[in-house]
Design a protein around this motif. Structure first.
Motif, mmCIF file in Angstrom:
data_model
loop_
_atom_site.group_PDB
_atom_site.id
_atom_site.type_symbol
_atom_site.label_atom_id
_atom_site.label_comp_id
_atom_site.label_asym_id
_atom_site.label_seq_id
_atom_site.Cartn_x
_atom_site.Cartn_y
_atom_site.Cartn_z
ATOM 1 N N ARG A 16 0.838 -1.202 0.000
ATOM 2 C CA ARG A 16 0.000 0.000 0.000
ATOM 3 C C ARG A 16 0.874 1.253 0.000
ATOM 4 N NH1 ARG A 16 -5.367 -0.600 0.789
ATOM 5 N NH2 ARG A 16 -6.099 -2.701 1.301
ATOM 6 N N ASP A 19 1.946 1.741 -3.369
ATOM 7 C CA ASP A 19 0.852 2.268 -4.174
ATOM 8 C C ASP A 19 0.738 3.787 -4.053
ATOM 9 O OD1 ASP A 19 0.294 -0.261 -4.967
ATOM 10 O OD2 ASP A 19 -1.315 -0.600 -3.504
ATOM 11 N N ARG A 178 -3.237 9.838 4.458
ATOM 12 C CA ARG A 178 -4.004 8.877 3.675
ATOM 13 C C ARG A 178 -3.294 7.518 3.644
ATOM 14 N NH1 ARG A 178 -5.127 10.031 -2.580
ATOM 15 N NH2 ARG A 178 -2.919 9.421 -2.639
ATOM 16 N N LEU A 179 -1.977 7.535 3.471
ATOM 17 C CA LEU A 179 -1.226 6.278 3.495
ATOM 18 C C LEU A 179 -1.290 5.613 4.872
ATOM 19 C CD1 LEU A 179 1.945 7.264 1.435
ATOM 20 C CD2 LEU A 179 0.024 5.847 0.695
ATOM 21 N N GLU A 181 -3.671 5.988 7.107
ATOM 22 C CA GLU A 181 -5.028 5.495 7.310
ATOM 23 C C GLU A 181 -5.262 4.204 6.517
ATOM 24 O OE1 GLU A 181 -8.126 7.988 5.767
ATOM 25 O OE2 GLU A 181 -9.473 7.454 7.410
ATOM 26 N N SER A 182 -4.726 4.156 5.281
ATOM 27 C CA SER A 182 -4.864 2.950 4.477
ATOM 28 C C SER A 182 -4.181 1.761 5.148
ATOM 29 C CB SER A 182 -4.276 3.194 3.083
ATOM 30 O OG SER A 182 -4.320 2.014 2.314
ATOM 31 N N ARG A 183 -2.990 2.020 5.691
ATOM 32 C CA ARG A 183 -2.281 0.936 6.381
ATOM 33 C C ARG A 183 -3.018 0.510 7.643
ATOM 34 N NH1 ARG A 183 3.911 1.053 8.694
ATOM 35 N NH2 ARG A 183 4.054 -1.183 9.105
ATOM 36 N N LEU A 185 -6.253 0.661 8.206
ATOM 37 C CA LEU A 185 -7.421 -0.113 7.814
ATOM 38 C C LEU A 185 -7.033 -1.520 7.373
ATOM 39 C CD1 LEU A 185 -9.453 2.578 5.819
ATOM 40 C CD2 LEU A 185 -9.935 1.674 8.102
ATOM 41 N N ALA A 186 -5.884 -1.638 6.659
ATOM 42 C CA ALA A 186 -5.423 -2.959 6.234
ATOM 43 C C ALA A 186 -5.060 -3.817 7.437
ATOM 44 C CB ALA A 186 -4.221 -2.811 5.302
#
Length: 565
Positions: A16, A19, A178-179, A181-183, A185-186
């Motif tokens: 991620r 990404d 954002r990165l 938060e993405s991590r 959530l993952a």
């Protein structure tokens, strides 16, 4: 340490973060464009002159350097890009006169770039490095202002540079968050999947302290275990008292680095069984823990109990059969001896002559009775051996005497059938420590079998010798032989080989008795046969001894003296 799985949370987070590289590159591109527009506006509209022009152009460089991450990305490459940001900011502040100059707003850009480049994994480290770079830029700018002199007042350009830096900071924080938060959530999704997997497993997984205190529980507990009670009282308290020692032994094995396993009855359900498998694990701080899996083993336990009961019943039935055969053999042998005695009297015509027809009947009765008596004796011996009631009467004797007596008993039968019988015995005494009757029985059974299955004109040979501590007896014949598929069966009670007419000549007890008697002496029997050519049976028993020569009557034993003695 076990390797990271392809879809583990660590690799998912790293992917991620990768990404987010296009967004990071776009941020750098936007900065390069913004810095370029600012430079053009400062030159043409505001009339910026002097060294400050080169400071504005220097701020375009980090944006272009950030685009290189699209080709090669990594911690080292990002640190290098942050270094470019620091150098460019140093150049801008030094050339523009520090915080009082028109490019004062750009002084925070190393810190902002550190947040953008660090992402969720390295944001703190690169952000701190960027803050240090920004402080160095401010300090260098002030030194420049003191050395060269204060710059011309350009409040408009200073405001615009601050606004551009603020916009860049806003997007950098948004990108980094954002990165992150993405991590996050993952990671939450992976944790949820792991918890769902643990909760859905068929057994109960427990995380324990070495004392048996339950720290965590996952999965479906066996019907006999209450998870809430395990948390309150611990695992040991839930186990039936006699089985607790096995649980503690399993714990000790697990703490020693091995796998511990125990089968126990729950204290509140003694009719059930639980199988526990324990292994060692270490907490994040290195504290020793135990991870255990508990499965319901009631059905397996019931099956094992049933098999054990069936085995005991089969052994009892077999023992009863053996005792019945032994008792019946004794009961049958007494009247059979009377039949043999009376038929023998009739054969010998001790009370007068008999018609030829009745004399033939008497011969048939005596022959059939003798065969039946041999069968009963074999059954009796086999039954005693199976019931472990056969006792060897060991004594020291010359094996040649017993074997010669057995050969003499069957020689008449061999002559009547037209079979050549020969025995190869050594000239020296063969001293053995064995059961005399058992050795004679072994020899008789082997010779009788060989003569029985050797056609007229064939030969039976007996060889007796010692090989080290072993007495070896070999009986070979040129008879019908035994098929290879039948060799493994022979030696068990009532097992026979050959065609129906061959099986009718025996009962299948002869070789079984020979094998059993040899094994009682610690020996073994081996068969070597070729169908249509003959058979060789070898008996090898560790019973050989050294016998002294018998001193003749009236003579003296001569003892040699050493030379010069």
């Amino acid at each position: 340490m076990s390797p990271t799985l392809p879809h583990s949370p660590e690799t998912t987070a790293a992917s991620r973060e990768t990404d987010g590289l296009p967004a990071l590159a776009a941020w750098h591109a936007a900065w390069a464009a913004s810095a370029g527009v600012f430079a053009l506006g400062a030159l043409w509209l505001a009339g910026l002159q002097g060294p400050a022009v080169f400071g504005v152009l220097a701020m375009v460089t980090p944006g272009l350097a950030g685009l290189c991450l699209l080709w090669r990305d990594g911690p080292a490459e990002r640190s290098l890009v942050l270094g470019v940001w620091t150098l460019a900011t140093l150049a801008a502040t030094i050339l523009s006169g520090g915080l009082a100059g028109p490019l004062a707003g750009f002084a925070v850009m190393p810190f902002v770039a550190g947040l953008a480049l660090g992402g969720p994994r390295h944001g703190a480290r690169l952000g701190q490095a960027g803050a240090v770079g920004g402080a160095l830029a401010v300090l260098a700018g002030q030194v420049s202002a003191l050395t060269i002199g204060p710059p011309a007042e350009e409040a408009t350009l200073a405001t615009i540079s601050a606004l551009v830096a603020g916009g860049a900071a806003t997007f950098a924080v948004r990108l980094s968050w954002r990165l992150r938060e993405s991590r996050l959530l993952a990671a939450e999704g992976a944790t949820s999947r792991v918890e769902s997997l643990l909760a859905a497993q068929p057994g109960l997984t427990l995380v324990l302290e070495p004392s048996g205190r339950v720290l965590a529980a996952y999965g479906s507990p066996p019907p006999s275990l209450d998870v809430e009670a395990l948390f309150e009282q611990g695992l040991i308290a839930a186990v039936h008292a006699p089985d607790r020692s096995s649980i503690l032994v399993a714990f000790d094995r697990a703490l020693a680095g091995q796998e511990g396993q125990a089968l126990f009855a729950p204290r509140l359900a003694l009719d059930r069984r639980v199988n526990l498998i324990v292994r060692r694990m270490e907490d994040h701080d290195g504290t020793a823990r135990l991870i255990a899996q508990a499965f319901d083993a009631t059905r397996q336990f019931a099956t094992e109990i049933g098999l054990e009961a069936a085995r005991a019943d089969a052994e009892a039935r077999n023992l009863g059969k053996t005792r019945f055969l032994a008792n019946m053999s004794h009961e049958l042998r007494t009247p059979l001896n009377a039949v043999l005695g009376f038929s023998d009297i009739m054969r010998q015509r001790l009370f007068g002559p008999l018609p030829q027809k009745y004399a033939d009947y008497a011969d048939s009765i005596h022959q059939a009775g003798g065969h039946l008596l041999d069968l009963i004796n074999d059954v009796l011996d086999v039954s005693k051996i199976e019931a472990e009631r056969y006792e060897l009467l060991r004594e020291t004797f010359d094996a040649r005497e017993v074997v010669s007596a057995a050969v003499a008993l069957v020689r008449v039968t061999a002559t009547e059938k037209g079979v050549s019988l020969s025995s190869l015995l050594p000239d020296e005494p063969l001293g053995v420590d064995a059961d005399r009757r058992a050795l004679k029985q072994i020899t008789l059974n082997l010779l009788s079998n060989a003569i029985k299955f050797t056609p007229s004109g064939g030969a039976v040979t007996l060889t007796l010798e010692t090989i080290g501590p072993y007495l070896e007896l070999v009986v070979s014949d040129t008879g019908v032989g035994i098929a290879a598929r039948d060799l493994k069966r022979l030696g068990r009670p009532f097992e026979q080989a050959g065609a129906a007419e061959q099986k009718a000549q025996g009962t299948g007890l002869g070789l079984s008795l020979v094998r059993s008697l040899a094994e009682l002496h610690g020996g073994r029997m081996s068969l070597d046969s070729t169908l249509g050519e003959g058979t060789a049976v070898t008996i090898r028993m560790p019973v050989a001894q050294t016998l002294k020569a018998v001193v003749p009557e009236g003579g003296a034993e001569i003892i040699p003296l050493n030379a010069g003695g």
